[in-house]
Write a protein that holds these residues in place. Structure first.
Motif, short mmCIF file in Angstrom:
data_model
loop_
_atom_site.label_atom_id
_atom_site.label_comp_id
_atom_site.label_asym_id
_atom_site.label_seq_id
_atom_site.Cartn_x
_atom_site.Cartn_y
_atom_site.Cartn_z
N ASN A 51 6.49 -18.48 -18.49
CA ASN A 51 6.80 -19.37 -17.39
C ASN A 51 5.66 -19.24 -16.39
O ASN A 51 5.60 -18.30 -15.61
N ALA A 52 4.73 -20.19 -16.44
CA ALA A 52 3.49 -20.09 -15.65
C ALA A 52 3.78 -20.14 -14.15
O ALA A 52 3.10 -19.47 -13.38
N GLY A 53 4.74 -20.91 -13.73
CA GLY A 53 5.05 -20.99 -12.30
C GLY A 53 5.55 -19.67 -11.75
O GLY A 53 5.11 -19.22 -10.68
N TRP A 54 6.46 -19.03 -12.47
CA TRP A 54 6.98 -17.73 -12.03
C TRP A 54 5.88 -16.69 -12.04
O TRP A 54 5.78 -15.87 -11.12
N LEU A 55 5.03 -16.73 -13.05
CA LEU A 55 3.93 -15.76 -13.14
C LEU A 55 2.94 -15.94 -11.99
O LEU A 55 2.50 -14.96 -11.39
N LEU A 56 2.62 -17.19 -11.64
CA LEU A 56 1.72 -17.45 -10.53
C LEU A 56 2.33 -16.97 -9.22
O LEU A 56 1.68 -16.30 -8.42
N GLY A 57 3.60 -17.30 -9.01
CA GLY A 57 4.27 -16.88 -7.77
C GLY A 57 4.35 -15.38 -7.62
O GLY A 57 4.08 -14.82 -6.55
N SER A 58 4.71 -14.69 -8.69
CA SER A 58 4.81 -13.23 -8.62
C SER A 58 3.44 -12.59 -8.45
O SER A 58 3.31 -11.57 -7.77
N SER A 59 2.40 -13.18 -9.03
CA SER A 59 1.05 -12.65 -8.86
C SER A 59 0.57 -12.80 -7.43
O SER A 59 -0.03 -11.88 -6.86
N ILE A 60 0.84 -13.95 -6.82
CA ILE A 60 0.46 -14.16 -5.42
C ILE A 60 1.23 -13.21 -4.51
O ILE A 60 0.66 -12.61 -3.59
N LEU A 61 2.52 -13.05 -4.77
CA LEU A 61 3.34 -12.14 -3.97
C LEU A 61 2.84 -10.70 -4.10
O LEU A 61 2.73 -9.98 -3.11
N PHE A 62 2.52 -10.29 -5.30
CA PHE A 62 1.98 -8.94 -5.52
C PHE A 62 0.66 -8.75 -4.78
O PHE A 62 0.42 -7.71 -4.17
N ALA A 63 -0.21 -9.77 -4.82
CA ALA A 63 -1.49 -9.69 -4.12
C ALA A 63 -1.27 -9.58 -2.61
O ALA A 63 -1.94 -8.80 -1.93
N LEU A 64 -0.34 -10.35 -2.07
CA LEU A 64 -0.06 -10.30 -0.64
C LEU A 64 0.50 -8.94 -0.22
O LEU A 64 0.11 -8.40 0.82
N PHE A 65 1.41 -8.39 -1.02
CA PHE A 65 1.95 -7.06 -0.72
C PHE A 65 0.85 -5.99 -0.80
O PHE A 65 0.84 -5.04 -0.02
N THR A 66 -0.07 -6.13 -1.75
CA THR A 66 -1.17 -5.18 -1.88
C THR A 66 -2.08 -5.23 -0.66
O THR A 66 -2.48 -4.19 -0.11
N ALA A 68 -1.25 -6.37 2.35
CA ALA A 68 -0.50 -5.89 3.50
C ALA A 68 -0.40 -4.36 3.49
O ALA A 68 -0.53 -3.71 4.53
N GLY A 69 -0.18 -3.78 2.33
CA GLY A 69 -0.10 -2.32 2.23
C GLY A 69 -1.43 -1.66 2.56
O GLY A 69 -1.47 -0.63 3.24
N SER A 70 -2.51 -2.25 2.10
CA SER A 70 -3.84 -1.70 2.40
C SER A 70 -4.14 -1.78 3.90
O SER A 70 -4.64 -0.82 4.49
N LEU A 71 -3.84 -2.92 4.50
CA LEU A 71 -4.06 -3.07 5.93
C LEU A 71 -3.17 -2.11 6.73
O LEU A 71 -3.61 -1.51 7.71
N GLY A 72 -1.93 -1.97 6.28
CA GLY A 72 -1.01 -1.06 6.95
C GLY A 72 -1.48 0.38 6.89
O GLY A 72 -1.44 1.11 7.89
N MET A 73 -1.95 0.80 5.75
CA MET A 73 -2.45 2.17 5.62
C MET A 73 -3.74 2.36 6.42
O MET A 73 -3.96 3.42 7.01
N ALA A 74 -4.58 1.33 6.50
CA ALA A 74 -5.82 1.44 7.29
C ALA A 74 -5.50 1.59 8.77
O ALA A 74 -6.12 2.40 9.46
N VAL A 75 -4.52 0.85 9.25
CA VAL A 75 -4.13 0.94 10.65
C VAL A 75 -3.46 2.28 10.90
O VAL A 75 -3.70 2.95 11.91
N LEU A 76 -2.60 2.71 9.98
CA LEU A 76 -1.86 3.96 10.14
C LEU A 76 -2.80 5.17 10.14
O LEU A 76 -2.69 6.06 10.99
N LEU A 77 -3.74 5.19 9.21
CA LEU A 77 -4.63 6.34 9.09
C LEU A 77 -5.86 6.25 10.00
O LEU A 77 -6.34 7.26 10.47
#
Length: 81
Positions: A51-66, A68-77
């Motif tokens: 299901n290409a649509g679901w795969l694209l959506g989950s990939s974008i969501l994973f990239a955004l969380f990654t 956000a997590g990197s920025l959060g850790m940079a600010v925190l540390l």
């Protein structure tokens, strides 16, 4: 286990043929076998339905969380200076 027997058979044949004066050329058959293997792997991969649509959506969501997590850790540390 299926790949182990032909591999060992090839090693034994190669060991037996290494003392011969005339070398056996295996470049062309090896290249042809490799191309056929890649071709058949492509056919097998093409049979998989996704299901290409679901795969694209989950990939974008994973990239955004990654990101956000990197920025959060940079600010925190690192803090804001």
């Amino acid at each position: 286990m299926n790949i182990f027997i032909p591999l060992m058979l090839g090693v034994l044949i190669g060991y037996a043929l290494r003392t011969r004066k005339r070398k056996v050329e295996v470049d062309v058959p090896m290249s042809a076998a490799l191309l056929l293997m890649i071709f058949f792997m492509g056919i097998n991969a093409g049979e998989v339905s996704i299901n290409a649509g679901w795969l694209l959506g989950s990939s974008i969501l994973f990239a955004l969380f990654t990101i956000a997590g990197s920025l959060g850790m940079a600010v925190l540390l690192g803090g804001s200076r």
